[in-house]
Design a protein around this motif. Structure first.
Motif, PDB file in Angstrom:
ATOM      1  N   UNK A   1      13.656   2.229  -0.707  1.00 32.38           N
ATOM      2  CA  UNK A   1      12.692   1.419   0.042  1.00 32.38           C
ATOM      3  C   UNK A   1      13.349   0.314   0.856  1.00 32.38           C
ATOM      4  N   UNK A   2      14.673   0.176   0.760  1.00 29.93           N
ATOM      5  CA  UNK A   2      15.395  -0.834   1.523  1.00 29.93           C
ATOM      6  C   UNK A   2      16.415  -0.227   2.466  1.00 29.93           C
ATOM      7  N   UNK A   3      16.257   1.073   2.779  1.00 29.29           N
ATOM      8  CA  UNK A   3      17.185   1.775   3.673  1.00 29.29           C
ATOM      9  C   UNK A   3      18.622   1.698   3.154  1.00 29.29           C
ATOM     10  N   UNK A   4      18.781   1.769   1.839  1.00 32.34           N
ATOM     11  CA  UNK A   4      20.097   1.628   1.216  1.00 32.34           C
ATOM     12  C   UNK A   4      21.044   2.755   1.618  1.00 32.34           C
ATOM     13  N   UNK A   5      22.268   2.364   1.958  1.00 31.88           N
ATOM     14  CA  UNK A   5      23.338   3.339   2.143  1.00 31.88           C
ATOM     15  C   UNK A   5      23.727   3.782   0.733  1.00 31.88           C
TER      16      UNK A   5
END
Length: 130
Positions: free
Chosen positions: A88-92
């Protein structure tokens, strides 16, 4: 109402082979549901760098094992049957297949068209046509 069966997707354009994974795309943008829904197999012993810069994804493991490494924090989380993770946080992240294939149920928003594969930066591009 939409009814689809996995056996009807295998070997068609709805089945996308990403090398380390194979995604059977049950629902895509043209289905008009506001999200896409995928049955994805992550191959054992593989590692895939992913960064969904343009999408949010929820993933529920229904079989197999592996791990996900959050490249922002360095945290590594084991994955097994019954585990959910949400990007949900565009994590790599790096997704690693374990000793056996993982079968994952995935939901994306905005919905994918069904043709997307990861680019060199691990990103699914935003496609504007179905």
């Amino acid at each position: 109402m939409i009814i689809k069966h996995l056996k009807d997707l295998v070997g068609t354009g709805a089945e996308v082979d990403g090398g380390n994974w194979v995604s059977r795309r049950f629902l895509v943008r043209k289905d008009g549901c506001g999200f896409s829904f995928h049955d994805t197999v992550i191959k054992a012993g593989t590692e895939t760098f992913i960064h969904y810069a343009n999408h949010l994804e929820a993933v529920y493991c229904v079989a197999g094992n592996g791990e996900i490494e959050d490249l922002e924090t360095g945290a590594v989380h084991p994955i097994s049957d019954g585990m959910l993770y949400v990007l949900n946080g565009h994590e790599r992240h790096k997704l690693r297949g374990g000793s056996e294939d993982m079968r994952m149920v995935c939901v994306f928003t905005p919905p994918l068209t069904g043709r997307e594969v990861h680019d060199e930066n691990g990103v699914y591009p935003v496609l504007t046509d179905d």
